[in-house]
Scaffold this motif. Structure first.
Motif, PDB file in Angstrom:
ATOM      1  N   SER A   1      60.057  47.016 -27.753  1.00  0.00           N
ATOM      2  CA  SER A   1      58.641  47.385 -27.854  1.00  0.00           C
ATOM      3  C   SER A   1      58.038  47.643 -26.485  1.00  0.00           C
ATOM      4  CB  SER A   1      57.868  46.270 -28.567  1.00  0.00           C
ATOM      5  OG  SER A   1      58.355  46.059 -29.877  1.00  0.00           O
TER       6      SER A   1
ATOM      7  N   PRO B   1      57.998  47.159 -36.596  1.00  0.00           N
ATOM      8  CA  PRO B   1      56.722  47.148 -37.326  1.00  0.00           C
ATOM      9  C   PRO B   1      56.366  45.813 -37.987  1.00  0.00           C
ATOM     10  CG  PRO B   1      57.837  49.218 -37.680  1.00  0.00           C
ATOM     11  CD  PRO B   1      58.813  48.330 -36.979  1.00  0.00           C
TER      12      PRO B   1
ATOM     13  N   TYR C   1      54.163  43.125 -35.925  1.00  0.00           N
ATOM     14  CA  TYR C   1      52.745  43.198 -35.593  1.00  0.00           C
ATOM     15  C   TYR C   1      51.958  42.014 -36.151  1.00  0.00           C
ATOM     16  CZ  TYR C   1      54.130  48.169 -35.093  1.00  0.00           C
ATOM     17  OH  TYR C   1      54.766  49.339 -34.783  1.00  0.00           O
TER      18      TYR C   1
ATOM     19  N   ASN D   1      46.832  43.711 -32.231  1.00  0.00           N
ATOM     20  CA  ASN D   1      46.893  43.861 -33.688  1.00  0.00           C
ATOM     21  C   ASN D   1      45.613  43.383 -34.353  1.00  0.00           C
ATOM     22  OD1 ASN D   1      48.484  44.547 -36.079  1.00  0.00           O
ATOM     23  ND2 ASN D   1      48.447  42.365 -36.517  1.00  0.00           N
TER      24      ASN D   1
ATOM     25  N   THR E   1      50.191  48.921 -31.364  1.00  0.00           N
ATOM     26  CA  THR E   1      50.921  49.002 -32.637  1.00  0.00           C
ATOM     27  C   THR E   1      50.974  50.442 -33.144  1.00  0.00           C
ATOM     28  OG1 THR E   1      48.918  48.451 -33.892  1.00  0.00           O
ATOM     29  CG2 THR E   1      50.359  46.630 -33.259  1.00  0.00           C
TER      30      THR E   1
ATOM     31  N   SER F   1      54.419  52.519 -33.822  1.00  0.00           N
ATOM     32  CA  SER F   1      54.691  53.106 -35.126  1.00  0.00           C
ATOM     33  C   SER F   1      54.901  54.604 -35.038  1.00  0.00           C
ATOM     34  CB  SER F   1      53.530  52.796 -36.074  1.00  0.00           C
ATOM     35  OG  SER F   1      53.463  51.406 -36.348  1.00  0.00           O
TER      36      SER F   1
END
Length: 277
Positions: free
Chosen positions: A183, A218, A221, A260, A267, A271
């Motif tokens: 990430s 994902p 998050y 988040n 995020t 994504s």
């Protein structure tokens, strides 16, 4: 059918409670000080609100909480466990270091209740039959094996108290550490105009890793706030060789949790990267 007490009613605790209740077990919990959402999850899972004395009278007590709450929960229940005429077995299933597991065991020992060190690997039980694995260790670990007859998967880990926690810390350090590293690099590539090139290179040379990131990043998050404490426990577990790494990862997850809960810029960027192609 055994009576199982579970604290608390998060996704994992409620999921385990639901599975046990569906298999005929009586499942107790405590809603004292808990939110309306927790009470709703407990009710939907078939978990019944109980007093500390009732919890201590269960056959098995499962502590399934954020790591920071592990010691406080043991201290809260210890007087009731000490007063109970029939001694339960207390299983700490939290993502804590072996050192913390020994501290919790020390709180439970004077009560006369048995203590089991546990570590859960995987997500909450699902209606499609999926079940995480609960690894257990310590002299009393065999007392949790009957849960295999009630919809859970419990595996013995060789070693005393701390062995199951060490397994959990090692596994989570790899998987959740890799989620953080991926990430962080995806976000850094995006800030510096290299997202498209990074995506293309991962597709070319690391397609399996890219697919894994797509599955694992994902879901992070909504869990990032809980993973902060877990990374801090892993830092304690690794010692000086890698403590700074996992303290930094804890900081990364704290930043992701803030994003988040607020702007969702990071995020959204992650994504978007993972959806391409």
């Amino acid at each position: 059918m055994p009576t199982i007490a579970i604290l608390a009613q998060g996704a994992m605790g409620a999921g385990i409670g639901r599975r046990l209740a569906q298999r005929g077990c009586t499942v107790l919990t405590s809603l004292a000080g808990r939110s309306e959402a927790s009470a709703r999850r407990a009710a939907e899972a078939g978990m019944r609100d109980a007093t500390p004395a009732e919890l201590a009278g269960a056959d098995i007590f499962l502590s399934v909480l954020p790591p920071a709450e592990a010691q406080a929960t043991a201290e809260w229940l210890a007087p009731a466990l000490a007063a109970a005429p029939r001694k339960a077995v207390y299983a700490d299933c939290n993502a804590i270091s072996p050192r913390t597991a020994l501290l919790v065991a020390g709180i439970i020992a004077p009560t006369g209740a048995g203590f089991v060190d546990g570590g859960i690997i995987g997500g909450p039980p699902r209606e499609d039959g999926y079940t995480p694995v609960l690894y257990v260790s310590g002299e009393e670990a065999g007392r949790l094996m009957p849960l295999n007859d009630h919809g859970l998967e419990v595996r013995l880990t060789p070693g005393g108290v701390g062995a199951a926690s060490a397994l959990k810390m090692s596994y989570a350090g790899i998987t959740k550490g890799l989620v953080a590293l991926a990430s962080a690099m995806i976000l850094a590539a995006g800030r510096n105009g290299a997202a498209e090139g990074l995506r293309a290179e991962l597709e070319r040379s690391q397609p399996q890793l890219l697919a894994w990131f797509g599955r694992m990043v994902p879901p992070m998050y909504d869990k990032a706030y809980r993973w902060v404490g877990e990374m801090e426990e892993i830092a304690d577990f690794t010692g000086p060789e890698a403590a700074a790494i996992y303290q930094a990862i804890a900081g990364f997850y704290a930043t992701m949790a803030t994003d988040n809960a607020g702007p969702k810029e990071a995020t959204a960027a992650l994504s978007a990267f993972l959806r391409k192609g």
